[in-house]
Scaffold this active site. Structure first.
Site, PDB file in Angstrom:
ATOM      1  N   PHE A  34       0.813  -1.218   0.000  1.00  0.00           N
ATOM      2  CA  PHE A  34       0.000   0.000   0.000  1.00  0.00           C
ATOM      3  C   PHE A  34       0.842   1.262   0.000  1.00  0.00           C
ATOM      4  O   PHE A  34       0.575   2.187  -0.745  1.00  0.00           O
ATOM      5  CB  PHE A  34      -0.920   0.017   1.239  1.00  0.00           C
ATOM      6  CG  PHE A  34      -2.059  -0.959   1.144  1.00  0.00           C
ATOM      7  CD1 PHE A  34      -3.300  -0.566   0.691  1.00  0.00           C
ATOM      8  CD2 PHE A  34      -1.879  -2.281   1.509  1.00  0.00           C
ATOM      9  CE1 PHE A  34      -4.357  -1.459   0.591  1.00  0.00           C
ATOM     10  CE2 PHE A  34      -2.926  -3.191   1.424  1.00  0.00           C
ATOM     11  CZ  PHE A  34      -4.162  -2.786   0.964  1.00  0.00           C
ATOM     12  N   ARG A  35       1.880   1.303   0.829  1.00  0.00           N
ATOM     13  CA  ARG A  35       2.499   2.581   1.145  1.00  0.00           C
ATOM     14  C   ARG A  35       3.860   2.856   0.503  1.00  0.00           C
ATOM     15  O   ARG A  35       4.381   3.938   0.637  1.00  0.00           O
ATOM     16  CB  ARG A  35       2.633   2.711   2.678  1.00  0.00           C
ATOM     17  CG  ARG A  35       1.286   2.860   3.339  1.00  0.00           C
ATOM     18  CD  ARG A  35       1.352   2.767   4.850  1.00  0.00           C
ATOM     19  NE  ARG A  35       0.044   3.027   5.424  1.00  0.00           N
ATOM     20  CZ  ARG A  35      -0.952   2.143   5.464  1.00  0.00           C
ATOM     21  NH1 ARG A  35      -0.760   0.931   4.990  1.00  0.00           N
ATOM     22  NH2 ARG A  35      -2.117   2.449   5.971  1.00  0.00           N
ATOM     23  N   GLN A 104      -0.463  -9.662   8.400  1.00  0.00           N
ATOM     24  CA  GLN A 104      -1.353  -8.558   8.043  1.00  0.00           C
ATOM     25  C   GLN A 104      -1.889  -8.727   6.613  1.00  0.00           C
ATOM     26  O   GLN A 104      -2.692  -7.932   6.163  1.00  0.00           O
ATOM     27  CB  GLN A 104      -0.601  -7.230   8.161  1.00  0.00           C
ATOM     28  CG  GLN A 104      -0.200  -6.880   9.587  1.00  0.00           C
ATOM     29  CD  GLN A 104       0.713  -5.668   9.634  1.00  0.00           C
ATOM     30  OE1 GLN A 104       1.913  -5.773   9.433  1.00  0.00           O
ATOM     31  NE2 GLN A 104       0.137  -4.517   9.898  1.00  0.00           N
ATOM     32  N   ILE A 106      -3.736 -10.617   3.267  1.00  0.00           N
ATOM     33  CA  ILE A 106      -5.039 -11.269   3.068  1.00  0.00           C
ATOM     34  C   ILE A 106      -5.002 -12.275   1.922  1.00  0.00           C
ATOM     35  O   ILE A 106      -6.035 -12.779   1.503  1.00  0.00           O
ATOM     36  CB  ILE A 106      -6.148 -10.220   2.803  1.00  0.00           C
ATOM     37  CG1 ILE A 106      -5.838  -9.410   1.533  1.00  0.00           C
ATOM     38  CG2 ILE A 106      -6.323  -9.297   4.007  1.00  0.00           C
ATOM     39  CD1 ILE A 106      -6.957  -8.465   1.093  1.00  0.00           C
ATOM     40  N   ASP A 107      -3.799 -12.600   1.425  1.00  0.00           N
ATOM     41  CA  ASP A 107      -3.683 -13.403   0.206  1.00  0.00           C
ATOM     42  C   ASP A 107      -3.660 -14.914   0.419  1.00  0.00           C
ATOM     43  O   ASP A 107      -3.739 -15.680  -0.544  1.00  0.00           O
ATOM     44  CB  ASP A 107      -2.433 -12.986  -0.575  1.00  0.00           C
ATOM     45  CG  ASP A 107      -1.200 -12.891   0.323  1.00  0.00           C
ATOM     46  OD1 ASP A 107      -0.885 -13.871   1.025  1.00  0.00           O
ATOM     47  OD2 ASP A 107      -0.551 -11.831   0.321  1.00  0.00           O
ATOM     48  N   HIS A 122      -6.076  -9.274   9.220  1.00  0.00           N
ATOM     49  CA  HIS A 122      -6.960  -8.496   8.350  1.00  0.00           C
ATOM     50  C   HIS A 122      -7.854  -9.375   7.490  1.00  0.00           C
ATOM     51  O   HIS A 122      -8.431  -8.903   6.510  1.00  0.00           O
ATOM     52  CB  HIS A 122      -6.124  -7.556   7.477  1.00  0.00           C
ATOM     53  CG  HIS A 122      -5.376  -6.524   8.267  1.00  0.00           C
ATOM     54  ND1 HIS A 122      -4.158  -6.008   7.882  1.00  0.00           N
ATOM     55  CD2 HIS A 122      -5.667  -5.934   9.458  1.00  0.00           C
ATOM     56  CE1 HIS A 122      -3.745  -5.133   8.794  1.00  0.00           C
ATOM     57  NE2 HIS A 122      -4.640  -5.077   9.753  1.00  0.00           N
ATOM     58  N   CYS A 133     -27.551 -14.394   5.491  1.00  0.00           N
ATOM     59  CA  CYS A 133     -27.735 -15.697   6.159  1.00  0.00           C
ATOM     60  C   CYS A 133     -26.448 -16.299   6.705  1.00  0.00           C
ATOM     61  O   CYS A 133     -26.474 -17.302   7.411  1.00  0.00           O
ATOM     62  CB  CYS A 133     -28.419 -16.697   5.219  1.00  0.00           C
ATOM     63  SG  CYS A 133     -27.352 -17.312   3.887  1.00  0.00           S
ATOM     64  N   ASN A 216      13.514  -6.012   7.478  1.00  0.00           N
ATOM     65  CA  ASN A 216      12.725  -5.136   6.614  1.00  0.00           C
ATOM     66  C   ASN A 216      13.689  -4.322   5.759  1.00  0.00           C
ATOM     67  O   ASN A 216      14.804  -4.026   6.194  1.00  0.00           O
ATOM     68  CB  ASN A 216      11.845  -4.196   7.457  1.00  0.00           C
ATOM     69  CG  ASN A 216      10.744  -3.547   6.641  1.00  0.00           C
ATOM     70  OD1 ASN A 216      10.027  -4.219   5.907  1.00  0.00           O
ATOM     71  ND2 ASN A 216      10.615  -2.236   6.751  1.00  0.00           N
TER      72      ASN A 216
END
Length: 245
Positions: A34-35, A104, A106-107, A122, A133, A216
């Protein structure tokens, strides 16, 4: 002893390792983050709203069709494959050294690589549910929907991805399990995250041991608290440090 050798030694001396990962783990499988400068927030898009807006709960409710157009095109990478980081962590779990992966992302790539105990802060694109339902659906159901907005084949309700959008709370059960694993860990490896997104980044503070490793490409606010900092590719580092026994 260089940093890789230090990391290798720390891993060999540990029996309850927890890995906490962010978007940098998935970028090595060609999934944009994202960043960063090449990330979702900084690339030009054909969509008229910024990604932060389109990934909010209120946008999902008020502009559901536009949400799904964006979600399908920008958030789902069905052909992505696990990379060295995913594979090495799965290997470490098989050796019974790694007790949990907290992510973090979602894949679902950790599970595809073979990791069993994955805590998804997430949510996941692979889980979807009917808002009316509660019926569960897989990713293929969403992708193969003839409608832009997928609907339940039983009650006709909207099928929502089980991902945490802006304005939504994290799953407290997942948070509590993550905190417990981190508290009990004898080593915490944090990789592929700049540790600036809360509340997820705050989980690091629950680790009270003496083997906090941060891997990182750029620096993080927690570097000063770490026992080892390696500024490099997470896949490259883990591949060098985790050798088959």
């Amino acid at each position: 002893m260089n940093n890789i050798e230090k990391l290798k030694f720390m891993i060999e001396q540990s029996s309850n390792i927890v890995f906490f990962g962010g978007a940098g783990v998935s970028t090595e499988s060609n999934i944009p983050d994202f960043r960063s400068d090449e990330g979702l927030y900084k690339t030009k898009s054909k969509f008229k709203y910024p990604p932060e807006t389109m990934l909010s709960h209120s946008f999902f409710v008020n502009h559901t069709e536009e949400f799904f157009n964006f979600y399908r095109e920008m958030m789902i990478f069905k052909d992505a494959k696990p990379n060295l980081a995913h594979n090495k962590l799965a290997e470490l779990e098989k050796r019974r050294k790694l007790s949990a992966v907290i992510t973090q992302n979602i894949d679902g790539l950790h599970q595809i690589a073979g990791s069993q105990n994955v805590l998804e802060l997430h949510g996941s694109i692979h889980r979807n549910y009917c808002m009316k339902c509660g019926k569960a659906f897989n990713l293929d159901y969403v992708l193969s929907s003839k409608n832009v907005v997928p609907v339940c084949d039983e009650c006709g309700g909207i099928v929502k991805p089980d991902v945490v959008l802006y304005e939504e709370s994290l799953n407290m059960d997942v948070i509590e399990k993550s905190v417990q694993h981190i508290r009990e860990a004898d080593m915490l490896i944090v990789g592929g995250t700049s540790l600036v997104v809360y509340p997820a980044a705050g989980l690091v503070e629950y680790y009270k041991g003496n083997k906090l490793v941060l891997i990182n490409k750029s620096s993080t606010p927690y570097d000063k608290n770490a026992d080892l900092v390696i500024n490099d590719s997470i896949g490259k580092v883990l591949n060098s440090a985790i050798v088959k026994s």
